[in-house]
Design a protein around this motif. Sequence first.
Motif, PDB file in Angstrom:
ATOM      1  N   PHE A  76       1.453  -7.421  -8.785  1.00 30.17           N
ATOM      2  CA  PHE A  76       1.123  -6.006  -8.663  1.00 30.17           C
ATOM      3  C   PHE A  76       0.334  -5.760  -7.373  1.00 30.17           C
ATOM      4  CE2 PHE A  76      -1.022  -2.014  -9.469  1.00 30.17           C
ATOM      5  CZ  PHE A  76      -0.058  -1.279 -10.139  1.00 30.17           C
ATOM      6  N   GLY A  77      -0.652  -6.608  -7.121  1.00 31.20           N
ATOM      7  CA  GLY A  77      -1.461  -6.450  -5.913  1.00 31.20           C
ATOM      8  C   GLY A  77      -0.653  -6.628  -4.644  1.00 31.20           C
ATOM      9  N   TYR A  78       0.208  -7.635  -4.617  1.00 32.86           N
ATOM     10  CA  TYR A  78       1.045  -7.871  -3.444  1.00 32.86           C
ATOM     11  C   TYR A  78       1.907  -6.648  -3.161  1.00 32.86           C
ATOM     12  CZ  TYR A  78       4.981  -9.394  -0.631  1.00 32.86           C
ATOM     13  OH  TYR A  78       5.950  -9.469   0.327  1.00 32.86           O
ATOM     14  N   HIS A  79       2.584  -6.149  -4.186  1.00 38.20           N
ATOM     15  CA  HIS A  79       3.484  -5.028  -3.978  1.00 38.20           C
ATOM     16  C   HIS A  79       2.738  -3.735  -3.675  1.00 38.20           C
ATOM     17  CE1 HIS A  79       6.447  -7.825  -5.615  1.00 38.20           C
ATOM     18  NE2 HIS A  79       7.290  -7.140  -4.873  1.00 38.20           N
ATOM     19  N   ALA A  80       1.564  -3.548  -4.252  1.00 36.06           N
ATOM     20  CA  ALA A  80       0.765  -2.361  -3.924  1.00 36.06           C
ATOM     21  C   ALA A  80       0.391  -2.381  -2.440  1.00 36.06           C
ATOM     22  CB  ALA A  80      -0.486  -2.297  -4.792  1.00 36.06           C
ATOM     23  N   LEU A  81      -0.031  -3.532  -1.939  1.00 37.80           N
ATOM     24  CA  LEU A  81      -0.370  -3.642  -0.517  1.00 37.80           C
ATOM     25  C   LEU A  81       0.872  -3.504   0.359  1.00 37.80           C
ATOM     26  CD1 LEU A  81      -3.011  -6.509  -0.677  1.00 37.80           C
ATOM     27  CD2 LEU A  81      -3.420  -4.070  -0.301  1.00 37.80           C
ATOM     28  N   TYR A  82       1.982  -4.071  -0.088  1.00 38.93           N
ATOM     29  CA  TYR A  82       3.237  -3.982   0.673  1.00 38.93           C
ATOM     30  C   TYR A  82       3.713  -2.535   0.768  1.00 38.93           C
ATOM     31  CZ  TYR A  82       8.097  -4.919   1.961  1.00 38.93           C
ATOM     32  OH  TYR A  82       9.309  -4.938   2.596  1.00 38.93           O
ATOM     33  N   PHE A  83       3.711  -1.824  -0.358  1.00 40.71           N
ATOM     34  CA  PHE A  83       4.126  -0.428  -0.351  1.00 40.71           C
ATOM     35  C   PHE A  83       3.186   0.412   0.510  1.00 40.71           C
ATOM     36  CE2 PHE A  83       6.117  -0.966  -4.833  1.00 40.71           C
ATOM     37  CZ  PHE A  83       7.217  -1.592  -4.276  1.00 40.71           C
ATOM     38  N   SER A  84       1.895   0.133   0.453  1.00 38.92           N
ATOM     39  CA  SER A  84       0.932   0.862   1.275  1.00 38.92           C
ATOM     40  C   SER A  84       1.162   0.584   2.758  1.00 38.92           C
ATOM     41  CB  SER A  84      -0.496   0.486   0.893  1.00 38.92           C
ATOM     42  OG  SER A  84      -0.761   0.871  -0.428  1.00 38.92           O
ATOM     43  N   ALA A  85       1.430  -0.673   3.094  1.00 36.14           N
ATOM     44  CA  ALA A  85       1.664  -1.029   4.496  1.00 36.14           C
ATOM     45  C   ALA A  85       2.892  -0.319   5.042  1.00 36.14           C
ATOM     46  CB  ALA A  85       1.829  -2.546   4.629  1.00 36.14           C
ATOM     47  N   LEU A  86       3.933  -0.216   4.227  1.00 35.58           N
ATOM     48  CA  LEU A  86       5.145   0.460   4.691  1.00 35.58           C
ATOM     49  C   LEU A  86       4.938   1.966   4.835  1.00 35.58           C
ATOM     50  CD1 LEU A  86       7.938  -1.466   2.814  1.00 35.58           C
ATOM     51  CD2 LEU A  86       7.440  -1.504   5.242  1.00 35.58           C
ATOM     52  N   ARG A  87       3.917   2.503   4.194  1.00 39.04           N
ATOM     53  CA  ARG A  87       3.603   3.928   4.354  1.00 39.04           C
ATOM     54  C   ARG A  87       2.731   4.158   5.595  1.00 39.04           C
ATOM     55  NH1 ARG A  87       6.864   4.370   0.700  1.00 39.04           N
ATOM     56  NH2 ARG A  87       6.615   5.547  -1.206  1.00 39.04           N
ATOM     57  N   LEU A  88       1.871   3.190   5.922  1.00 35.48           N
ATOM     58  CA  LEU A  88       0.890   3.383   6.988  1.00 35.48           C
ATOM     59  C   LEU A  88       1.345   2.870   8.354  1.00 35.48           C
ATOM     60  CD1 LEU A  88      -2.289   2.378   4.961  1.00 35.48           C
ATOM     61  CD2 LEU A  88      -1.515   4.686   5.537  1.00 35.48           C
ATOM     62  N   ALA A  89       2.267   1.915   8.364  1.00 34.16           N
ATOM     63  CA  ALA A  89       2.698   1.307   9.621  1.00 34.16           C
ATOM     64  C   ALA A  89       4.196   1.552   9.800  1.00 34.16           C
ATOM     65  CB  ALA A  89       2.413  -0.193   9.597  1.00 34.16           C
ATOM     66  N   PRO A  90       4.687   1.353  11.009  1.00 37.24           N
ATOM     67  CA  PRO A  90       6.141   1.436  11.191  1.00 37.24           C
ATOM     68  C   PRO A  90       6.831   0.392  10.307  1.00 37.24           C
ATOM     69  CG  PRO A  90       5.024   1.442  13.315  1.00 37.24           C
ATOM     70  CD  PRO A  90       3.986   1.151  12.275  1.00 37.24           C
TER      71      PRO A  90
END
Length: 137
Positions: A76-90
């Motif tokens: 859950f933590g990995y995917h939450a950070l991954y989804f957030s990164a794809l929203r904040l970065a190219p």
Amino acid sequence: MTRTRATAVGFGAVLLWALLALLTVGSAPVPPLMLNALCFGLGGVVGLVWAAARGRLGLLRTVPLRVLVFGTAGLFGYHALYFSALRLAPPAEAGLIAYLWPLLIVVFSGLLPGERLRPGHVLGAVLAFGGAAVILA
């Protein structure tokens, strides 16, 4: 399970993994934590229904609670950070950085007892990190 079925399941897993970034970017209006909760909720329900249909729901009781909690929290933590990164970065850069972990597994495997990195491992790692640096620059 037959070899053909195992190959098909593996291909399906790789296909879903390859589409994760594309589908995440395509779900842009949904906030990252909500997307994570929706995905884990749907996946959990499908998994429980599948286990119940096969009569293997009782096997879940044999897994220690701490293992279930640790595994679920980690994913859950990995995917939450991954989804957030794809929203904040190219998306290309975020996906590239996120998928460097298999390379790190190869590099750090040299630290395991009885293992060592061979020249091919080191050359591959240097080329991969160099390629990542070129893309990010």
